[in-house]
Design a protein around this motif. Structure first.
Motif, PDB file in Angstrom:
ATOM      1  N   CYS A   1      62.720  25.700  49.788  1.00 47.79           N
ATOM      2  CA  CYS A   1      61.738  24.641  49.573  1.00 47.79           C
ATOM      3  C   CYS A   1      60.502  25.231  48.906  1.00 47.79           C
ATOM      4  N   GLY A   2      59.528  24.408  48.624  1.00 46.86           N
ATOM      5  CA  GLY A   2      58.231  24.879  48.151  1.00 46.86           C
ATOM      6  C   GLY A   2      58.260  25.459  46.746  1.00 46.86           C
ATOM      7  N   ARG A   3      57.154  26.117  46.398  1.00 53.40           N
ATOM      8  CA  ARG A   3      57.010  26.646  45.051  1.00 53.40           C
ATOM      9  C   ARG A   3      56.522  28.081  45.107  1.00 53.40           C
ATOM     10  N   VAL A   4      57.214  28.937  44.404  1.00 54.87           N
ATOM     11  CA  VAL A   4      56.803  30.339  44.347  1.00 54.87           C
ATOM     12  C   VAL A   4      56.603  30.728  42.886  1.00 54.87           C
ATOM     13  N   ILE A   5      55.457  31.296  42.594  1.00 52.60           N
ATOM     14  CA  ILE A   5      55.182  31.849  41.266  1.00 52.60           C
ATOM     15  C   ILE A   5      55.006  33.356  41.434  1.00 52.60           C
ATOM     16  N   VAL A   6      55.677  34.126  40.583  1.00 53.03           N
ATOM     17  CA  VAL A   6      55.566  35.590  40.657  1.00 53.03           C
ATOM     18  C   VAL A   6      55.075  36.134  39.320  1.00 53.03           C
ATOM     19  N   LEU A   7      54.027  36.911  39.379  1.00 54.24           N
ATOM     20  CA  LEU A   7      53.479  37.584  38.194  1.00 54.24           C
ATOM     21  C   LEU A   7      53.492  39.082  38.535  1.00 54.24           C
ATOM     22  N   PRO A   8      54.578  39.806  38.144  1.00 56.95           N
ATOM     23  CA  PRO A   8      54.720  41.193  38.615  1.00 56.95           C
ATOM     24  C   PRO A   8      53.630  42.128  38.097  1.00 56.95           C
ATOM     25  N   VAL A   9      53.159  41.891  36.870  1.00 56.76           N
ATOM     26  CA  VAL A   9      52.186  42.824  36.283  1.00 56.76           C
ATOM     27  C   VAL A   9      50.946  42.060  35.831  1.00 56.76           C
ATOM     28  N   LEU A  10      49.902  42.107  36.633  1.00 57.32           N
ATOM     29  CA  LEU A  10      48.644  41.451  36.254  1.00 57.32           C
ATOM     30  C   LEU A  10      47.978  42.168  35.084  1.00 57.32           C
ATOM     31  N   ASN A  11      48.030  43.502  35.105  1.00 63.25           N
ATOM     32  CA  ASN A  11      47.297  44.262  34.087  1.00 63.25           C
ATOM     33  C   ASN A  11      48.216  45.269  33.385  1.00 63.25           C
TER      34      ASN A  11
ATOM     35  N   ASN B   1      41.906  51.430  36.357  1.00 59.67           N
ATOM     36  CA  ASN B   1      41.157  50.501  35.509  1.00 59.67           C
ATOM     37  C   ASN B   1      41.835  50.331  34.152  1.00 59.67           C
ATOM     38  N   THR B   2      41.415  49.316  33.409  1.00 62.80           N
ATOM     39  CA  THR B   2      41.927  49.105  32.057  1.00 62.80           C
ATOM     40  C   THR B   2      41.303  50.147  31.132  1.00 62.80           C
ATOM     41  N   PRO B   3      42.134  50.959  30.444  1.00 66.38           N
ATOM     42  CA  PRO B   3      41.543  51.995  29.585  1.00 66.38           C
ATOM     43  C   PRO B   3      40.627  51.408  28.503  1.00 66.38           C
ATOM     44  N   LEU B   4      40.978  50.233  27.988  1.00 70.04           N
ATOM     45  CA  LEU B   4      40.269  49.679  26.830  1.00 70.04           C
ATOM     46  C   LEU B   4      38.797  49.373  27.118  1.00 70.04           C
ATOM     47  N   ASP B   5      38.523  48.768  28.267  1.00 67.95           N
ATOM     48  CA  ASP B   5      37.121  48.431  28.565  1.00 67.95           C
ATOM     49  C   ASP B   5      36.607  49.124  29.832  1.00 67.95           C
ATOM     50  N   GLY B   6      37.459  49.939  30.457  1.00 73.10           N
ATOM     51  CA  GLY B   6      37.036  50.692  31.633  1.00 73.10           C
ATOM     52  C   GLY B   6      36.818  49.845  32.880  1.00 73.10           C
ATOM     53  N   LEU B   7      37.223  48.572  32.840  1.00 68.41           N
ATOM     54  CA  LEU B   7      36.933  47.690  33.980  1.00 68.41           C
ATOM     55  C   LEU B   7      38.059  47.677  35.008  1.00 68.41           C
ATOM     56  N   ASN B   8      37.666  47.483  36.263  1.00 65.95           N
ATOM     57  CA  ASN B   8      38.577  47.323  37.384  1.00 65.95           C
ATOM     58  C   ASN B   8      38.861  45.824  37.510  1.00 65.95           C
TER      59      ASN B   8
ATOM     60  N   ASP C   1      35.193  34.531  27.496  1.00 65.52           N
ATOM     61  CA  ASP C   1      34.682  35.228  26.309  1.00 65.52           C
ATOM     62  C   ASP C   1      34.342  36.688  26.617  1.00 65.52           C
ATOM     63  N   GLY C   2      34.934  37.211  27.685  1.00 62.11           N
ATOM     64  CA  GLY C   2      34.643  38.596  28.073  1.00 62.11           C
ATOM     65  C   GLY C   2      35.597  39.574  27.416  1.00 62.11           C
ATOM     66  N   SER C   3      35.583  40.815  27.910  1.00 62.30           N
ATOM     67  CA  SER C   3      36.522  41.815  27.402  1.00 62.30           C
ATOM     68  C   SER C   3      37.891  41.560  28.041  1.00 62.30           C
ATOM     69  N   VAL C   4      38.892  42.332  27.636  1.00 64.28           N
ATOM     70  CA  VAL C   4      40.278  41.983  27.965  1.00 64.28           C
ATOM     71  C   VAL C   4      40.510  41.865  29.479  1.00 64.28           C
ATOM     72  N   THR C   5      39.920  42.738  30.278  1.00 61.32           N
ATOM     73  CA  THR C   5      40.120  42.667  31.730  1.00 61.32           C
ATOM     74  C   THR C   5      39.551  41.357  32.279  1.00 61.32           C
ATOM     75  N   GLU C   6      38.407  40.966  31.785  1.00 63.60           N
ATOM     76  CA  GLU C   6      37.796  39.708  32.216  1.00 63.60           C
ATOM     77  C   GLU C   6      38.620  38.510  31.746  1.00 63.60           C
ATOM     78  N   ARG C   7      39.226  38.625  30.584  1.00 63.33           N
ATOM     79  CA  ARG C   7      40.062  37.514  30.081  1.00 63.33           C
ATOM     80  C   ARG C   7      41.339  37.365  30.908  1.00 63.33           C
ATOM     81  N   ILE C   8      41.894  38.513  31.377  1.00 64.49           N
ATOM     82  CA  ILE C   8      43.072  38.413  32.269  1.00 64.49           C
ATOM     83  C   ILE C   8      42.667  37.672  33.545  1.00 64.49           C
ATOM     84  N   ALA C   9      41.557  38.091  34.160  1.00 66.49           N
ATOM     85  CA  ALA C   9      41.101  37.452  35.404  1.00 66.49           C
ATOM     86  C   ALA C   9      40.857  35.960  35.170  1.00 66.49           C
TER      87      ALA C   9
END
Lengths: 337, 337
Positions: free
Chosen positions: B77-87, B97-104, B114-122
């Motif tokens: 039943c229910g709904r499960v979403i799986v995202l194995p690799v966030l970054n 951290n992300t090497p490109l922008d150094g962010l955690n 409109d942020g750097s790549v780590t912020e855009r993923i979040a």
């Protein structure tokens, strides 16, 4: 003018003494002073114990320091020299090689007096400490990204008499694995220089992954067992156990036992060290991370064998080594039981 | 012109589907496509499972991929979403951290379009996946140089009702440790954003040190236990055991439980995770490496406690954290048994 490498104290002095092995300065680096411990009870075996050959393998450094603590109470004869940190520059950087010249200390023996700092360390050790010993224990680890059981290892030695003596010494540690490791890249190893002088050289490969309390206790017991076997200390050898009570296996491995990653992706280990596998058994899986539909690739055992090293889960490149297999030792004329 | 983050498929579609979460390109990086799995059996709990938040914590990625393998057969039943690799950028670099922008990534939630790549993923995750779930499991590890038992963790939550629900969910994993972690540096964590929306968020801290087969099996069982507790799959929960059969401890820790190295040198761990210690017990030893006569410094437990994390042996600087202690959970009005 280059100073010659020297010791700040007399190794022939009876009893316990400590001082430094001085590695002269060069163009790249000022003089290094490596702390050395010596306990000279005259007649008996002459042993040299070294740690910190590679700077990211710290179990040996820690076990060498423990040895210095209890040896004064325990040693009954012979001479023991302990040099806990062969390469302080690499240890401080937590790196395998020396950051300053990029060299692997264990590939530049016997070293060069006029070389770069790594070569000067090898030269000082080869000239001043190696001649003082008939037996050498060089305490390594398998390296951080790998799982590996506490083990003693040797490479095959052409001189069958020395090989038999070396195997006997390696087995005396009574560690979970004793491994004969046929390996191509041996030029410049400390082992080879010592063996060419007819000395018994045992390389302890202590764990891998995490440098933890449980493994350190096993390693320390192994070194104590070897000192008992040499007659340097009294006592009864223990047989240190390791997960699932697996211990005392004598194995051999050669370059064809290396398993490589078939592609770029995350390696997932599916076996633990000392697991026995048969042909076709799953050793690990390679997962490409850019797509869920790109099939994962199984990495299987090509033959009946024992897993003697397995990489920690990690993102790896195609062709990167992910596991090493081994088989029960069968050297012609040299089966050890 | 920036594209908006979007999904390449319809999460409301019944049954199983896979596609990508598209993180738009920016000045620093081209568009990213993160593989997403969805299994929609309509009524029931709505769960989001994420891995690879930190790129050097791969247990969660591997367990998320295993989940995708068996969920189609198991989910009722229910709904499960799986995202194995966030970054994926951090995973490929094996870095926290992300090497490109150094962010955690786990400090920039809810991110910026409109942020750097780590912020855009979040931002993409916060906008498109978070609203689809009432419960989130974010699968972390404690990080390579540390030993840590398989555990679920939460930070203290001011809303006592949500805290109770979160603890119940965390305990349902039945892992060797459930830890309430009082922690200063929580701004921008995925946890906080989800909890502020009233969602149940459990952070699994999966091991540390070596990403090995034995630990992965425990983690996978833990996630399955949690899915059973949610009613998403049928079955009987297992209680995965861990060294010495220690399991199921519910502990709390705060910044004063951190032990720091008193000096520069090699830290030698003398305890293992989940060891119980009393005031004055030896936790580890700090060995200066430049001299054998410079005294080693004992690092002792300041109070009766349980070792919940201990650093692998390593050369450390003065003030570097080497161990973390914890005590049985006692939150007023919220003792969990």
């Amino acid at each position: 003018m280059n100073q010659a490498p020297h010791l700040t104290f007399d190794l022939d002095k009876p009893g316990m003494s400590t001082g430094h092995l001085v590695v002269p300065q060069g163009a790249d680096c000022k003089e290094l002073s490596l702390p050395v411990f010596s306990l000279n009870k005259r007649k008996g075996p002459r042993l040299l114990v070294t740690g910190g050959n590679h700077g990211n393998e710290l179990e040996g450094v820690l076990v060498a320091r423990r040895l210095i603590e209890w040896l004064p109470e325990a040693q009954i004869c012979g001479r023991v020299i302990v040099l806990p940190v062969l390469n302080p520059l690499a240890v401080e950087a937590c790196s395998r090689n020396t950051p300053l010249d990029g060299l692997n200390l264990n590939r530049v023996f016997p070293g060069r007096a006029d070389g770069s700092v790594t070569e000067r360390i090898a030269d000082a050790v080869s000239r001043l400490l190696l001649p003082m010993a008939d037996t050498i224990f060089d305490l390594h680890s398998f390296g951080p990204p790998w799982d590996f059981p506490p083990a003693t290892t040797t490479h095959p030695i052409a001189d069958t008499d020395l090989m038999a003596k070396t195997m006997k010494m390696a087995e005396a540690f009574k560690l979970p694995m004793t491994l004969v490791w046929e390996y191509d890249d041996t030029a410049g190893m400390f082992d080879i220089v010592a063996q060419n002088q007819g000395k018994v050289f045992v390389c302890a490969e202590f764990g891998g992954g995490t440098v933890g309390a449980a493994n350190l206790a096993i390693y320390e017991a192994g070194v104590r067992n070897a000192l008992i076997a040499l007659g340097l200390v009294e006592g009864k050898a223990e047989h240190p156990t390791f997960r699932q009570e697996k211990s005392g296996q004598i194995l051999e491995t050669n370059p064809s036992d290396e398993l490589k990653s078939p592609a770029r992706g995350i390696f997932e280990p599916r076996r633990s060290v000392l697991d026995e596998v048969k042909r076709g058994d799953l050793i690990g899986i390679l997962h490409p991370i850019d797509s869920l539909s790109a099939a994962s690739v199984d990495i299987r055992a090509p033959t009946r064998s024992t897993v003697c090293a397995i990489r920690s889960g990690a993102h790896v490149d195609a062709g990167e080594e992910v596991a090493m297999l081994a088989r029960p030792l069968k050297v012609s004329g040299m089966e050890c039981a």
